[in-house]
Design an enzyme around this catalytic site. Structure first.
Site, PDB file in Angstrom:
ATOM      1  N   THR A   6      46.729  40.122  39.548  1.00  0.00           N
ATOM      2  CA  THR A   6      45.792  41.068  40.163  1.00  0.00           C
ATOM      3  C   THR A   6      45.397  40.653  41.572  1.00  0.00           C
ATOM      4  OG1 THR A   6      44.896  41.711  38.005  1.00  0.00           O
ATOM      5  CG2 THR A   6      43.507  42.132  39.917  1.00  0.00           C
ATOM      6  N   SER A  14      51.075  38.943  34.752  1.00  0.00           N
ATOM      7  CA  SER A  14      51.135  37.738  33.915  1.00  0.00           C
ATOM      8  C   SER A  14      51.256  38.051  32.431  1.00  0.00           C
ATOM      9  CB  SER A  14      49.906  36.856  34.155  1.00  0.00           C
ATOM     10  OG  SER A  14      48.734  37.429  33.607  1.00  0.00           O
ATOM     11  N   THR A  50      45.442  36.805  35.386  1.00  0.00           N
ATOM     12  CA  THR A  50      44.450  36.176  34.513  1.00  0.00           C
ATOM     13  C   THR A  50      44.809  36.239  33.035  1.00  0.00           C
ATOM     14  OG1 THR A  50      43.160  38.238  34.391  1.00  0.00           O
ATOM     15  CG2 THR A  50      42.594  36.678  36.138  1.00  0.00           C
TER      16      THR A  50
END
Length: 228
Positions: free
Chosen positions: A23, A67, A98
């Site tokens: 992000t 991710s 994250t």
């Protein structure tokens, strides 16, 4: 080397940013409104041009993925890149999504054995191009920790410094999105940076890269009445 007005020449630490997507490096598609991965890391310097005052910074593009799609081979890519560049830099900053950052941090903690420099993972809950982003603070704070007299793998997020093997994402909306489980935070960022005494100092020992992962592992939640 930086030449300050007092005439003293001060050595600036060399930090390598490993660009891995997430992000922190996403931008919004104007037509669809969806977040898409960016094409490079130039935005980090646009986000906060003064990061060059913290350290001498280089960027290496390792991958550019959400991710959620990370797999053990990606951990190997990151570990191999750090091993290849280990003698050229004083610290390593990994920008990462994250959702699986804690998995990557834990994997690298076991892979980068006898690490004598800091390896920091950070990211953002809000894309860098949005005014309410946490990307700037996380990026700056991660770089600040990267130049400290410390060694090991850490997650720097919000106001916390967390050991890689103790990190866990606990929120999808809080800016302090990560927490330490079964222990206390290894450090905290406020006006200054505080590290606990058990943080290992930098050392000149040789890095030992153990870069294989067994994929035959599953996490099972034990519940009453579960059948063997």
């Amino acid at each position: 080397w930086s030449n300050y007005s007092c005439g003293i020449i001060v050595y600036m630490k060399k930090i390598l940013i490993l660009f891995c997507g997430g992000t922190i490096s996403m931008s919004k598609n104007i037509k669809t409104g969806a977040l898409e991965v960016a094409h490079g890391a130039d935005q980090f310097f646009k986000l906060e041009p003064r990061i060059v005052e913290i350290a001498e910074i280089a960027v290496r593009h390792v991958m550019n993925i959400d991710s959620s799609n990370a797999i053990p081979e990606n951990w190997q890519q990151i570990g191999q890149t750090i091993a290849e560049e280990y003698d050229n830099y004083d610290g390593f900053l990994i920008t990462h999504g994250t959702n699986t950052m804690a998995y990557t941090a834990s994997a690298l903690s076991f892979s980068l054995q006898n690490i004598g420099k800091p390896v920091i993972l950070t990211g953002a809950q809000v894309p860098a191009e949005i005014i309410s982003t946490d990307a700037r603070n996380n990026l700056v704070n991660a770089l600040r920790v990267c130049i400290l007299d410390a060694s090991g793998v850490f997650v720097v997020f919000g106001s916390k410094i967390i050991m890689g093997v103790r990190s866990k994402k606990i929120s999808e909306s809080d800016l302090d999105a990560f927490a330490t489980f079964n222990a206390t935070d290894i450090g905290r960022i406020s006006l200054g940076i505080e590290l606990r005494e058990q943080v290992q100092q930098r050392h000149a020992g040789r890095l030992n890269l153990v870069n294989t992962f067994d994929r035959n592992v599953v996490c099972i939640t034990m519940i009453p009445g579960i059948q063997s």
